[in-house]
Design a protein around this motif. Structure first.
Motif, PDB file in Angstrom:
ATOM      1  N   ALA A 272      -6.093   2.241   0.146  1.00 35.53           N
ATOM      2  CA  ALA A 272      -5.479   1.259   0.692  1.00 35.53           C
ATOM      3  C   ALA A 272      -5.276  -0.418   1.342  1.00 35.53           C
ATOM      4  CB  ALA A 272      -5.649   0.936   2.293  1.00 35.53           C
ATOM      5  N   ASP A 273      -7.166  -0.353   0.147  1.00 35.76           N
ATOM      6  CA  ASP A 273      -6.889  -2.777  -0.207  1.00 35.76           C
ATOM      7  C   ASP A 273      -6.027  -2.164  -1.801  1.00 35.76           C
ATOM      8  OD1 ASP A 273      -7.968  -2.285   1.898  1.00 35.76           O
ATOM      9  OD2 ASP A 273     -10.404  -2.703   1.265  1.00 35.76           O
ATOM     10  N   VAL A 274      -6.092  -1.162  -2.300  1.00 35.88           N
ATOM     11  CA  VAL A 274      -6.152  -1.780  -3.816  1.00 35.88           C
ATOM     12  C   VAL A 274      -4.309  -1.096  -3.678  1.00 35.88           C
ATOM     13  CG1 VAL A 274      -5.808  -0.527  -5.884  1.00 35.88           C
ATOM     14  CG2 VAL A 274      -8.438  -0.974  -5.039  1.00 35.88           C
ATOM     15  N   ALA A 275      -3.685  -0.249  -2.543  1.00 34.29           N
ATOM     16  CA  ALA A 275      -2.789  -0.692  -3.092  1.00 34.29           C
ATOM     17  C   ALA A 275      -2.071  -1.717  -2.108  1.00 34.29           C
ATOM     18  CB  ALA A 275      -2.458   0.441  -2.077  1.00 34.29           C
ATOM     19  N   ALA A 276      -2.728  -2.579  -1.059  1.00 32.72           N
ATOM     20  CA  ALA A 276      -1.748  -3.521  -1.032  1.00 32.72           C
ATOM     21  C   ALA A 276      -1.371  -4.861  -1.946  1.00 32.72           C
ATOM     22  CB  ALA A 276      -2.551  -4.373   0.222  1.00 32.72           C
ATOM     23  N   MET A 277      -2.994  -4.864  -3.008  1.00 30.55           N
ATOM     24  CA  MET A 277      -2.678  -5.843  -4.676  1.00 30.55           C
ATOM     25  C   MET A 277      -1.749  -5.743  -5.027  1.00 30.55           C
ATOM     26  SD  MET A 277      -6.287  -5.704  -5.640  1.00 30.55           S
ATOM     27  CE  MET A 277      -8.712  -6.215  -4.032  1.00 30.55           C
ATOM     28  N   VAL A 278      -1.497  -3.987  -5.549  1.00 24.87           N
ATOM     29  CA  VAL A 278      -0.304  -3.943  -6.070  1.00 24.87           C
ATOM     30  C   VAL A 278       0.860  -4.132  -5.465  1.00 24.87           C
ATOM     31  CG1 VAL A 278       1.231  -2.307  -6.895  1.00 24.87           C
ATOM     32  CG2 VAL A 278      -1.296  -2.137  -7.383  1.00 24.87           C
ATOM     33  N   GLU A 279       1.115  -4.368  -3.765  1.00 27.68           N
ATOM     34  CA  GLU A 279       2.024  -4.120  -3.475  1.00 27.68           C
ATOM     35  C   GLU A 279       2.672  -5.965  -3.187  1.00 27.68           C
ATOM     36  OE1 GLU A 279       2.003  -3.203   0.420  1.00 27.68           O
ATOM     37  OE2 GLU A 279       2.388  -0.313  -0.701  1.00 27.68           O
ATOM     38  N   ALA A 280       0.955  -6.832  -3.546  1.00 28.63           N
ATOM     39  CA  ALA A 280       1.407  -8.507  -3.451  1.00 28.63           C
ATOM     40  C   ALA A 280       2.128  -9.005  -4.390  1.00 28.63           C
ATOM     41  CB  ALA A 280       0.044  -8.884  -2.697  1.00 28.63           C
ATOM     42  N   GLN A 281       1.399  -8.029  -5.231  1.00 21.95           N
ATOM     43  CA  GLN A 281       1.659  -8.488  -7.175  1.00 21.95           C
ATOM     44  C   GLN A 281       3.112  -8.178  -6.897  1.00 21.95           C
ATOM     45  OE1 GLN A 281       0.451  -7.365 -11.070  1.00 21.95           O
ATOM     46  NE2 GLN A 281      -1.028  -8.293 -10.647  1.00 21.95           N
ATOM     47  N   GLU A 282       3.586  -6.940  -6.635  1.00 24.43           N
ATOM     48  CA  GLU A 282       5.551  -6.695  -7.393  1.00 24.43           C
ATOM     49  C   GLU A 282       6.074  -7.996  -6.117  1.00 24.43           C
ATOM     50  OE1 GLU A 282       4.733  -2.269  -5.367  1.00 24.43           O
ATOM     51  OE2 GLU A 282       4.245  -1.693  -7.836  1.00 24.43           O
TER      52      GLU A 282
ATOM     53  N   LEU B  60      -1.542  -2.233 -10.848  1.00 28.11           N
ATOM     54  CA  LEU B  60      -0.946  -3.843 -11.029  1.00 28.11           C
ATOM     55  C   LEU B  60       0.223  -4.076 -12.033  1.00 28.11           C
ATOM     56  CD1 LEU B  60      -3.924  -5.742 -11.005  1.00 28.11           C
ATOM     57  CD2 LEU B  60      -2.545  -5.581  -9.408  1.00 28.11           C
ATOM     58  N   PRO B  61       1.434  -4.260 -11.405  1.00 28.18           N
ATOM     59  CA  PRO B  61       2.397  -4.878 -12.709  1.00 28.18           C
ATOM     60  C   PRO B  61       1.980  -4.929 -13.435  1.00 28.18           C
ATOM     61  CG  PRO B  61       3.247  -5.154 -10.411  1.00 28.18           C
ATOM     62  CD  PRO B  61       1.464  -4.389 -10.234  1.00 28.18           C
ATOM     63  N   SER B  62       0.820  -6.061 -13.684  1.00 30.31           N
ATOM     64  CA  SER B  62       0.240  -7.432 -14.239  1.00 30.31           C
ATOM     65  C   SER B  62      -0.719  -6.447 -15.684  1.00 30.31           C
ATOM     66  CB  SER B  62      -0.455  -8.567 -14.023  1.00 30.31           C
ATOM     67  OG  SER B  62      -1.422  -7.474 -13.468  1.00 30.31           O
ATOM     68  N   LEU B  63      -0.767  -5.101 -15.345  1.00 29.01           N
ATOM     69  CA  LEU B  63      -1.978  -4.105 -15.979  1.00 29.01           C
ATOM     70  C   LEU B  63      -0.844  -3.272 -16.928  1.00 29.01           C
ATOM     71  CD1 LEU B  63      -5.042  -3.499 -16.961  1.00 29.01           C
ATOM     72  CD2 LEU B  63      -4.898  -1.779 -14.781  1.00 29.01           C
ATOM     73  N   MET B  64       0.103  -2.899 -16.057  1.00 29.52           N
ATOM     74  CA  MET B  64       1.199  -2.242 -16.788  1.00 29.52           C
ATOM     75  C   MET B  64       1.347  -2.776 -18.000  1.00 29.52           C
ATOM     76  SD  MET B  64       0.931   0.871 -15.415  1.00 29.52           S
ATOM     77  CE  MET B  64       2.344   1.755 -16.668  1.00 29.52           C
TER      78      MET B  64
END
Length: 522
Positions: A509-519, A340-344
């Motif tokens: 894929a579910d996790v990647a979608a979480m990352v994309e949504a936050q981005e 996640l961007p927030s995690l980075m």
């Protein structure tokens, strides 16, 4: 947690998020119909190469029959039709490798600032074959969402590994600081009554209080593990804690303070400040210079003492590995798609975030840490070779170590420390399970592939004994020598937890979608 103790204040700093921040975590959504299949009346896994977890070599092909959430048959070659008749689902695992579900003995959830939805970590764990996690704790501060998550996972109503909840000593209740032996016993009994399986200590008690809590924990059949922080290690080293009855030591804390070659106390530099994390972690690696050498009488006596005591060590090598090469850690293959961007943001150098201490990290710091690891590896290797139990814990969510990926990194580092590939798998499966159930006086219901055990399984297309990298969700890059093409191979294909079959690719894929949504929100 109400207390005036500087040791508990240090604990609050060490774990990072405040209790208030933890209260802002999002609830875990209910498992949807499309998230995992089963458990089935009968599930058949065909043609697998089995690595069963105890250290026995691979054997295959084997057909595995699962009924509900239990393994009911193992058939070398092929199962008879009578054993597979009526199967609701079959998985073609020919040429693949099946292992027991992995056990992560050191887990936390995130907090609202870095990973507010716990299912982010839960899905990453499952996508990497982790079917059981000990939370130490999953959540800090008042309230008990860790117990709720554990119950929901046990009922398979959320997508999560099996969750084993521990509470930090003194945390979560409203009875004040357990700063006397009587109060310590009261807190332990309270934690047991709430449903916690064990206790995580941070060296935040006097030896007398620590001893009372450990004694009561044994009476209550609760497990105990400790991060023996520098703020209390002058009184309670790992040697002392084990003498008092501690079941497990995590990280490296307390070991080197038990092996000082000159004096009883660590010699800190004049400008050392524990609350300045670059000072704290930059200096840690220099501690090894103050200890006796591997193979010396003092060293061997300490290792023998640990082995004889029956203590379990979970080193969590991976969580400090960025200290050896921070540029590499910042650019791990999985960050772009799965972190996640927030995690980075949380991982980046910070004056406040725990573990985000690379404010001015130098070549000298990295070399010191590389040297420190050699001594730390030697201690764990000697302990293991003399019969001590080592388990695999990842402590994810800090220091560029993202859930799931960090666990496979820990397996690679156990290999670097000197465990053979089969020993690494045993540490990650049977030995991890046994650590969690030892205090209860029970043989664990999972941890190996055997008839009667829970159907906690990992199915991998490639052989992890030949290359542990094939367990990473991003897979392993290699060149096809026949075609010259560069291929991405490996990654877990299916994780089966409690008889429920999860598609690891879909979890990622579910996790990647979480990352994309936050981005996208940014």
């Amino acid at each position: 947690m109400k207390t005036a103790s500087i040791l508990l204040a240090a604990f609050a700093l060490a774990v990072g998020p405040s209790a208030a921040a933890q209260d802002g975590m999002e609830p875990v959504p209910a498992r949807q119909t499309a998230e995992g299949e089963g458990p089935f009346g009968k599930l058949v896994i065909r043609g697998a190469n089995v690595i069963e977890g105890s250290g026995a070599p691979p054997a295959g092909p084997v057909d595995i029959v699962v009924e509900g959430n239990r393994i009911t048959g193992l058939f070398p070659g092929a199962a008879p039709e009578s054993a597979t008749r009526g199967a609701a689902r079959e998985i073609d695992a020919r040429g693949m490798f099946v292992l027991p579900g992995f056990v992560d003995v050191h887990g936390h959830n995130g907090d609202p600032d870095k990973a507010p939805q716990p299912s982010y970590g839960y899905k990453l764990w499952l996508a990497h074959g982790v079917t059981t996690v000990r939370g130490v704790s999953f959540y800090f501060g008042p309230g008990t969402p860790d117990l709720s998550d554990a119950a929901r996972s046990n009922a398979n109503t959320i997508v999560a590994p099996r969750l084993i909840p521990y509470a930090v000593f003194g945390d979560k209740w409203t009875g004040g600081n357990p700063d006397t032996p009587t109060k310590a016993r009261e807190w332990v009994r309270w934690a047991k009554a709430q449903g916690y399986w064990g206790i995580k200590f941070f060296n935040d008690a006097t030896p007398e209080v620590f001893k009372a809590a450990l004694d009561e924990a044994e009476t209550q059949k609760m497990g105990t593990v400790a991060h023996l922080a520098q703020t209390g290690v002058a009184e309670v080293t790992a040697h002392k804690a084990v003498e008092l009855g501690l079941d497990g030591v995590t990280h490296f804390y307390g070991h080197f303070e038990s092996l000082l070659k000159d004096g009883r106390l660590v010699r800190y530099p004049p400008n050392y400040n524990y609350f300045d994390e670059q000072s704290r972690f930059g200096w840690v690696a220099r501690l090894a210079d103050q200890t006796v050498e591997p193979g010396s009488d003092e060293w061997n006596d300490y290792v023998d003492f640990l082995v004889a005591s029956g203590v379990t060590l979970s080193p969590t090598f991976n969580i400090y590995s960025a200290s050896r090469d921070v540029m590499r850690a910042r650019s791990f293959d999985w960050h772009a798609k799965y972190t996640l961007p927030s995690l980075m943001d949380y991982y980046a150098p910070s004056a406040t975030n725990h573990g985000s201490y690379y404010k001015d990290w130098s070549t000298e710091d990295e070399v010191a840490w590389r040297n420190f690891y050699q001594k730390w590896f030697a201690l764990m290797r000697d302990f293991h070779h003399k019969g001590g139990r080592i388990t695999a814990g990842s402590d994810p969510g800090y220091i560029y170590q993202t859930w799931g990926f960090a666990y496979i990194g820990e397996l690679e580092m156990l290999r670097e420390a000197g465990l053979t590939p089969l020993e690494v798998i045993r540490a990650a499966t049977l030995d991890g399970a046994r650590e969690l159930y030892a205090a209860r006086g029970e043989e664990p219901p999972m941890g190996r592939i055997a008839v009667g055990k829970l159907a906690d399984l990992v199915i991998v297309p490639e052989n992890p004994l030949a290359n542990l990298k094939v367990l990473y969700g991003t897979g392993h890059t290699r060149m096809n020598r026949e075609t010259g093409a560069v291929e991405q191979v490996g990654g877990v294909r299916w994780t089966i937890k409690d008889g429920v079959v999860y598609d690891a690719h879909q979890l990622l894929a579910d996790v990647a979608a979480m990352v994309e949504a936050q981005e996208a929100k940014r």
